[in-house]
Design an enzyme around this catalytic site. Structure first.
Site, PDB file in Angstrom:
ATOM      1  N   GLU A   1      30.746   8.221  19.764  1.00 15.18           N
ATOM      2  CA  GLU A   1      30.278   7.302  20.814  1.00 15.18           C
ATOM      3  C   GLU A   1      29.347   6.228  20.269  1.00 15.18           C
ATOM      4  O   GLU A   1      28.358   5.872  20.916  1.00 15.18           O
ATOM      5  CB  GLU A   1      29.552   8.085  21.919  1.00 15.18           C
TER       6      GLU A   1
ATOM      7  N   GLU B   1      36.641  13.865  25.259  1.00 16.59           N
ATOM      8  CA  GLU B   1      35.692  14.704  25.999  1.00 16.59           C
ATOM      9  C   GLU B   1      35.943  14.588  27.486  1.00 16.59           C
ATOM     10  O   GLU B   1      35.599  13.585  28.103  1.00 16.59           O
ATOM     11  CB  GLU B   1      34.243  14.285  25.717  1.00 16.59           C
TER      12      GLU B   1
HETATM   13  C1  GAL Z   1      28.707  12.795  25.159  1.00 16.61           C
HETATM   14  C2  GAL Z   1      28.551  13.220  23.713  1.00 16.61           C
HETATM   15  C3  GAL Z   1      28.636  14.728  23.581  1.00 16.61           C
HETATM   16  C4  GAL Z   1      27.759  15.380  24.602  1.00 16.61           C
HETATM   17  C5  GAL Z   1      28.142  14.898  25.977  1.00 16.61           C
HETATM   18  C6  GAL Z   1      27.311  15.464  27.086  1.00 16.61           C
HETATM   19  O1  GAL Z   1      28.219  11.521  25.370  1.00 16.61           O
HETATM   20  O2  GAL Z   1      29.527  12.623  22.918  1.00 16.61           O
HETATM   21  O3  GAL Z   1      28.280  15.101  22.289  1.00 16.61           O
HETATM   22  O4  GAL Z   1      26.456  15.071  24.318  1.00 16.61           O
HETATM   23  O5  GAL Z   1      27.951  13.535  26.058  1.00 16.61           O
HETATM   24  O6  GAL Z   1      27.456  16.822  27.140  1.00 16.61           O
END
Ligand code: GAL
Length: 898
Positions: free
Chosen positions: A199, A268
């Site tokens: 990110e 994610e």
């Molecule tokens: C995203 C990040 C993850 C985790 C998630 C929240 O922005 O890439 O590593 O932090 O948020 O759980």
């Protein structure tokens, strides 16, 4: 073999496994130690999908972070991911765990990355390895080792030579490790995809041109390692041409990669959220999650990863911050202990099975055909030539209206779409699945006090034990932690030093001591004004405790907040002691290396007769950590060297105390937790294993809605629970860290608590509920019956089923409720309605009692009557699961030999 029966056989195999003679078991696990898991294959991509071994694939991925579980838990987590329908396991790589000291690597225990990857491979799943090495992940310092901030001239995540050098060294190390172990797919291993950075797009602007240069450098550095599989940069709209960019979020169905040559990836899918100390617990409803996933594949997505499929535990001091709790349950399909969270796990399993059925059509089409079905309804149709010659067709029908059901026509047929839902039609005609219709069971986790085996006790003992059963021990030892400078390895310096510069994060705690001399004039000045002097610090994080002459004046908690603490001095010399504490280092944002901890800005004492005392210029004596930490009083090896004394049951709660006791491991195989709800704040160790920070801080009173509506866009403050209660009271103790008895539990308590009320408990899915109506869809596993897909067998003639299943090692011990008819209420609150088949209980009992799992057909035929003709009937069941005698003995033996 059908999807479901394959799953069955995997499960049976894993149970059988334990019964094998050691030599055969050894031969069977040999592939884990050496050799390859797949016939070597390549991975590439086109605009539609990843191309795995020459074929486009629709992939479902399960996020599982290896150090958030123990190696003993890994096989089960991977097996449950596979059974839940995952094709891929995804994990970050945790640099801070692998290189805790610069140049000294650790790949042991929970950090045995190669072992984890091998287990994934041996289960037949692929692996997406997100090396980062910045990972965010609610992990301490975002995964960076804290020593990294001491590298001269370093600036993280930008075009900075010292940083790039260290980053390259670590990434090269990991890629090398994978290559040596033959873990890449072209070597027959499971690794099909990697990730560089994480990110970075979120912070890139803060770094100006240097940020853009860094992206290019990171990409070419990664590609230069010759790993031979695609690399991803998530949330990176300027990802270079030969790096995949990917989406992260609650929904990613509108996502467009930055090039027409790249597939749509979702690295994610936030299926829940993390929790902060003092926060309520987030929950993402299964219906909304399934909706998001179905929409993703509907609109051209091809790879989706659940972040997290299993969240696990932030053991030790690994949780990030500010203020992230020890549990990383995340409301994931597998809970913190690895138990299925139902209906989420089961509803997603059904979804994955439905998507799998569509895969031939999804990969055959270069793009979907779009049909508007209504103002808020749409269809995406995928058709083309199937691999085996015939035509294939799959369709997704969506109703994105948040409130109303929709009645739509598609290909001449009528369909009802509940609000905020997607129906999946693997043959473009019949609905296999709708995201809002949950057929999967619900499970209720029960937390039982661990009891000594009752059989071996007298009646009197039994009565006594029932009473005080839940408490872990009646005898505790205590050890006072000195307030202030406790040892020789202290030093004195002018001014206030930055916390991390001093502690190097070797401990949460840093003592600062200075001397304040107070005159008679000051005292009478304060008396006259009726005011006390105040300590004032411009900015501080996370916890500050202020002591004067070893007496606690007060504590301040916050993240870069101003601190004001009234203090009382005596005439003459006073010791002003400040203890700064961290509760998880920052893991998100730009310039992490500058974030630091402790104090920022000026510190002073106000209210003195002759003006403020500037503490920023005073001489301070520093001491890192606690005496008990230095003496390792929490270890099996060293605890007895300290001078513990017996703790009186009547002792009043005291700050800064170490406590220890010994306890027996609860019988059986259920996950073990310590209930530390009677304690204040501190850290806990079991047999020397650091189980994490604890804190009985209460969550905010408001903000938890009584009802949770799955409809409409999810945010992490929707559907939260636990308002007004302690955020976390239960702390996971992995069974492999326990021996049958005399387990050493050591706690360091900062604020005062009652150790006598600590209890050891076990968690299990004790109650199951199912609710399936006659009009529900046929079981997904039936779709693989010959004739089903090509229409020669009528899908409509197949009755729906209810599937109930206890955790492994448990059986359905009782059916508490069963009604086929028009039952009312929801899980644990069912009641029979006007219509009720008299055989309900006997049919369900017959099918389920004494079994680990059972299927019950939802039809008149199954219940041998139609209790109310012309009325739509539903089967509702509530069952209880109990440990099955045989497996619990078996597992106990296993744990003992771990
Ligand atoms: C995203 C990040 C993850 C985790 C998630 C929240 O922005 O890439 O590593 O932090 O948020 O759980």
């Amino acid at each position: 073999m059908s999807f479901a029966s394959m799953a069955e056989s995997t499960r049976n195999a894993s149970l059988q496994w334990r019964k094998l003679p050691p030599i055969i078991a050894l031969l069977l696990i040999l592939p884990i130690v050496s050799g390859s898991y797949f016939k070597p294959f390549n991975v590439s991509y086109d605009h539609r999908a990843l191309i795995v071994a020459g074929k486009r694939r629709m992939l479902v991925s399960a996020g599982v972070h290896y150090p958030r579980a123990t190696p003993q838990m890994w096989p089960d987590l991977i097996a449950k991911s596979k059974e839940g329908g995952a094709d891929v396991v995804q994990t970050y790589v945790f640099w801070s765990g692998h290189e805790p000291v610069k140049g000294q690597y650790n790949f042991e225990g929970r950090y045995d990355l190669v072992k984890f990857v091998k287990l994934v491979g041996s289960s037949g799943l692929y692996l997406h390895l997100r090396i980062g090495p910045y990972v965010c992940a609610e992990w301490n310092f975002g995964g960076f080792p804290v020593w990294l901030r001491d590298v001269p001239g370093i600036e993280f995540r930008t075009d900075n030579e010292p940083f790039k050098k260290e980053m390259q060294k670590f990434v090269t190390k990991i890629v090398g490790l994978m290559r040596e172990a033959k873990m890449f797919c072209w070597q027959g291993g499971p690794v099909i995809m990697l990730q560089i950075e994480n990110e970075y797009g979120d912070v890139e602007k803060s770094y100006g041109q240097k940020g853009k240069d860094y992206v290019k450098w990171a990409a070419s550095m990664a590609l230069g390692l010759g790993a031979g599989v695609p690399w991803v940069m998530c949330k990176q709209t300027d990802a270079p041409e030969n790096i995949l960019d990917a989406c992260n979020g609650y929904y990613c169905d509108g996502f467009k990669p930055n090039s027409k040559t790249k597939p749509v990836l979702w690295t994610e899918d936030w299926d829940g959220w993390y929790t902060k100390w003092g926060g309520s617990l987030p929950h993402r409803p299964a219906e909304d999650l399934a909706f998001a996933v179905a929409r993703f594949y509907q609109r051209g997505g091809s790879f989706q990863n659940y972040y997290m499929y299993f969240g696990g535990t932030n053991f030790g001091r690994t949780s990030g911050g500010p203020f992230y709790i020890t549990s990383y349950d995340y409301d994931a399909p597998l809970d913190e202990y690895g138990l299925r969270s139902e209906p989420k796990w089961g509803h997603l399993k059904d979804l994955h099975a439905a998507i799998k059925l569509c895969e031939p059509a999804l990969v055959a089409a270069d793009a979907p055909q779009y049909k508007k079905l209504g103002s808020n309804q749409e269809a995406h149709i995928y058709h083309g030539d199937g691999e085996t010659g015939g035509k294939v067709c799959a369709a997704f029908l969506a109703n994105i209206d948040e409130h109303k059901s929709a009645y739509v026509k598609f290909n001449g047929q009528s369909y009802t779409l509940p609000p905020w839902s997607v129906s999946i039609l693997p043959d473009c005609r019949h609905v296999a699945y709708n995201t809002a219709k949950v057929g999967a069971q619900t499970s209720v986790k029960t937390v039982e006090p661990a009891r000594p085996p009752l059989g071996s006790m007298s009646i009197l003992q039994k009565v006594v034990s029932q009473d005080s059963a839940s408490y872990i021990s009646k005898s505790w030892m205590a050890l006072k932690e000195p307030i202030g400078i406790w040892g020789e390895n202290n030093f004195t310096a002018q001014g206030l030093l930055e916390h991390l510069n001093v502690t190097k994060d070797q401990s949460d705690y840093l003592w600062h001591k200075t001397r304040i001399s107070v005159t008679e004039d000051d005292i009478s000045f304060w008396k006259k004004n009726g005011a006390n002097p105040t300590l004032s610090v411009d900015s501080m994080r996370d916890v500050l405790r202020v002591f004067v002459n070893k007496q606690l004046s007060g504590s301040i908690v916050g993240h870069w907040v101003k601190a004001e603490q009234p203090v009382r001095f005596v005439q003459g010399n006073n010791d002003l002691l400040l203890l700064t504490q961290t509760v998880g280092l920052q893991n998100y944002g730009a310039f992490l290396e500058k974030d630091g901890a402790g104090f920022r800005g000026k510190a002073k004492l106000t209210g003195f007769k002759n003006g403020d005392v500037d503490l920023s210029k005073s001489s301070w004596t520093y001491q890192v950590g606690l005496k008990g930490e230095a003496e390792k009083v929490y270890t099996v090896e060293y605890n007895e060297k300290a001078e513990w004394s017996t703790l009186d049951t009547e002792a009043s709660p005291s700050i800064f105390m170490w406590y220890k006791t010994y306890f027996n491991t609860p019988d059986g195989t259920d996950p073990v937790v310590l209930d530390l709800g009677s304690m204040g704040k501190g850290q806990a160790w079991v047999n020397g294993h650091h189980i994490g920070r604890y804190w009985s801080i209460i969550a905010q009173k408001d903000g938890c809605d009584k009802t949770c509506d799955y409809r409409g866009a999810y945010t992490s403050d929707k559907c939260t629970t636990n308002c007004g209660k302690p955020t976390q009271t239960r702390y996971h103790v992995p069974r492999s860290w326990l021996k049958p008895d005399s387990n050493l539990l050591v706690l360091f308590e900062e604020t005062g608590g009652n150790p006598f009320k600590i209890s050891v408990k076990t968690v299990t899915a004790g109650v199951l509920c199912g609710q399936v109506s006659e009009s529900h869809y046929p079981p997904l596993r039936k779709w693989s019956t010959p004739g089903f897909m090509d229409g020669t067998m009528s899908i409509n003639s197949v009755a729906p089923e209810m599937h109930l299943r206890c955790e492994e090692g448990h059986v359905i011990s009782s059916i508490e409720f069963a009604s086929y008819g028009t039952p009312r209420g929801s899980c644990e609150k069912f009641s029979t309605g006007k219509c009720h088949a008299s055989k309900s209980l006997s049919v369900v009992s017959e099918a389920c009692k004494g079994r680990n799992s059972c299927f019950i057909e939802v039809s008149n035929a199954a219940f041998q009557s139609d209790p109310c003709k012309g009325t739509l009937k539903t089967l509702a069941v509530m069952a209880r699961c109990s440990p099955s005698q045989n497996t619990s003995c078996l597992r106990q033996r296993e744990t003992a030999s771990d």
